[in-house]
Scaffold this motif. Structure first.
Motif, mmCIF file in Angstrom:
data_model
loop_
_atom_site.group_PDB
_atom_site.id
_atom_site.type_symbol
_atom_site.label_atom_id
_atom_site.label_comp_id
_atom_site.label_asym_id
_atom_site.label_seq_id
_atom_site.Cartn_x
_atom_site.Cartn_y
_atom_site.Cartn_z
ATOM 1 N N GLY A 40 -8.320 -47.796 -34.217
ATOM 2 C CA GLY A 40 -8.564 -47.226 -32.903
ATOM 3 C C GLY A 40 -7.318 -46.535 -32.378
ATOM 4 O O GLY A 40 -6.200 -46.984 -32.623
ATOM 5 N N ALA A 41 -7.510 -45.443 -31.659
ATOM 6 C CA ALA A 41 -6.366 -44.760 -31.056
ATOM 7 C C ALA A 41 -5.964 -45.402 -29.739
ATOM 8 O O ALA A 41 -4.851 -45.184 -29.257
ATOM 9 C CB ALA A 41 -6.687 -43.283 -30.838
ATOM 10 N N ASN A 42 -6.859 -46.179 -29.157
ATOM 11 C CA ASN A 42 -6.537 -46.900 -27.932
ATOM 12 C C ASN A 42 -5.739 -48.153 -28.292
ATOM 13 O O ASN A 42 -6.123 -48.916 -29.178
ATOM 14 C CB ASN A 42 -7.826 -47.272 -27.192
ATOM 15 C CG ASN A 42 -7.570 -47.780 -25.782
ATOM 16 O OD1 ASN A 42 -6.861 -48.748 -25.574
ATOM 17 N ND2 ASN A 42 -8.165 -47.113 -24.810
ATOM 18 N N LYS A 43 -4.635 -48.381 -27.584
ATOM 19 C CA LYS A 43 -3.746 -49.501 -27.888
ATOM 20 C C LYS A 43 -4.443 -50.855 -27.755
ATOM 21 O O LYS A 43 -4.023 -51.842 -28.372
ATOM 22 C CB LYS A 43 -2.526 -49.467 -26.957
ATOM 23 C CG LYS A 43 -1.557 -48.339 -27.235
ATOM 24 C CD LYS A 43 -0.392 -48.342 -26.273
ATOM 25 C CE LYS A 43 -0.796 -47.876 -24.889
ATOM 26 N NZ LYS A 43 0.362 -47.642 -24.000
ATOM 27 N N LEU A 44 -5.508 -50.904 -26.972
ATOM 28 C CA LEU A 44 -6.198 -52.166 -26.723
ATOM 29 C C LEU A 44 -7.316 -52.443 -27.720
ATOM 30 O O LEU A 44 -7.962 -53.491 -27.658
ATOM 31 C CB LEU A 44 -6.768 -52.167 -25.301
ATOM 32 C CG LEU A 44 -5.747 -51.915 -24.176
ATOM 33 C CD1 LEU A 44 -6.450 -51.879 -22.819
ATOM 34 C CD2 LEU A 44 -4.658 -52.976 -24.191
#
Length: 366
Positions: free
Chosen positions: A324-328
């Motif tokens: 995922g590109a989202n850190k979360l």
């Protein structure tokens, strides 16, 4: 498609039924009936105008998960209709070029090198924090050219192995160069996007620099790659043929190899796996952008924001074998928690790729 109008006979019946029959029609009755008829004819176009429709251009290979996961959730949340046109990135670029000034695509999901071309031609609308709040939660390097596009997922590149033949998996990019694998290694050509990072991995091995810094050391990379030639079975431009050789055991390793393709073949029963070298894996581009002059612009930015959200990416990383590109967003199962992910400098690639391909053809011919 034009608005479908009632046929003349039906319209005439409606008109006549609306006029009182016990006395001669008054002028007022005729006008009221005419208004009713006009409303009947116009109603379909009014209803159609109220239907929000978003057209997204993306890769044909993305169609199953876009239509199975993304679109149903988005349509329910925003009460709209999403149409996904699956094709190649360059075809989507051509669509935008031909329709400049009268676009019908609102969002494009394309490879980063093609995004660069779209930016140069003024075909994209910048993403901003106000319109796309989830930009703030992306990993470093996932937002490009001052917000012209962003990465939502990142398939990764590692070393694919035949699990029947390779009992001790590789741990480093250096293992591709081990003489014990003479004539049993396959690598991609830099004509394929997944082939470019091998130049950087070789440069890192030659110079001792990090994989990030080695992207500027292509000359050292090519010199190191010359020592790989004895180990090569072939250099591919067509991925399926290369993986046939790996699955049959004629090749022992392919590197770099794409996580999404390895996952697909492994799920189909092929005796292969993908290894993450200790130096790090390379993130491949899955870009998303809003088309300049897009219809339904508010919906377009909302669609991008949803793709950049951790909850949606968490549903996608498994089916797409991507990061995922989202850190979360949690990493897919089976990957080490401390996995080092290397972002590729695609602006540097765009500037140098033609030179690298020419040098490859000259230096790496078998």
């Amino acid at each position: 498609m034009g608005t479908r109008k009632p046929c003349p006979s039906v319209a005439r019946e409606v008109f006549l039924m609306s006029i009182p029959t016990k006395s001669a029609p008054t002028r007022r009755a005729v006008l009221q009936a005419g208004a009713a008829l006009a409303g009947l004819v116009a109603a379909p176009s009014v209803l159609r105008a109220q239907t929000k429709e978003l057209v997204v251009g993306g890769a044909a290979s993305h169609k199953p998960w876009v239509e199975g996961i993304v679109i149903p959730a988005f349509e329910k949340k925003y009460n709209c209709k999403v149409i996904f046109e699956g094709t190649k990135s360059l075809v989507n670029l051509e669509k935008m070029q031909k329709n400049k000034g009268s676009q019908y695509l609102s969002v494009v999901q394309m490879d980063d090198p093609v995004m660069i071309l779209a930016v140069k031609e003024g075909l994209l609308d910048p993403l901003t924090a106000a319109k796309v709040p989830n930009l703030a939660d992306l990993v470093s390097g996932a937002v490009h050219m001052d917000g012209m596009w962003a990465n939502y997922l990142q398939p990764w590149l590692g070393i694919a192995i035949n699990t029947n033949a390779v009992k001790t998996p590789p741990t480093s990019w250096a293992d591709l160069f081990d003489p014990k694998y003479k004539g049993r290694i396959i690598i991609p050509s830099p004509q394929n996007t997944e082939g470019l990072p091998l130049i950087f991995a070789a440069a890192s091995l030659a110079t001792g620099s990090s994989l990030e810094a080695a992207q500027k050391e292509a000359d050292a990379g090519f010199k190191k790659l010359a020592s790989l030639k004895p180990n090569l079975l072939t250099i591919y431009t067509q991925m399926p043929q290369a993986f046939n050789l790996l699955e049959q055991g004629e090749a022992l390793m392919i590197g770099p190899a794409m996580s999404s393709y390895v996952s697909e073949r492994k799920a189909a029963g092929a005796p292969i796996d993908l290894i993450a070298p200790k130096e790090g894996v390379f993130a491949m581009p899955s870009g998303i952008a809003v088309v300049k002059g897009a219809p339904q612009q508010d919906l377009a930015f909302a669609y991008v924001n949803e793709l950049l959200s951790a909850p949606l990416q968490e549903k996608l990383v498994g089916p797409t074998a991507s990061l995922g590109a989202n850190k979360l967003t949690p990493k897919p199962a089976g990957l080490p928690a401390d996995l080092k992910v290397i972002q590729i400098d695609w602006a540097n690639v765009a500037a140098e790729r033609n030179n690298w391909v020419s040098r490859w053809d000259r230096d790496m011919a078998l």
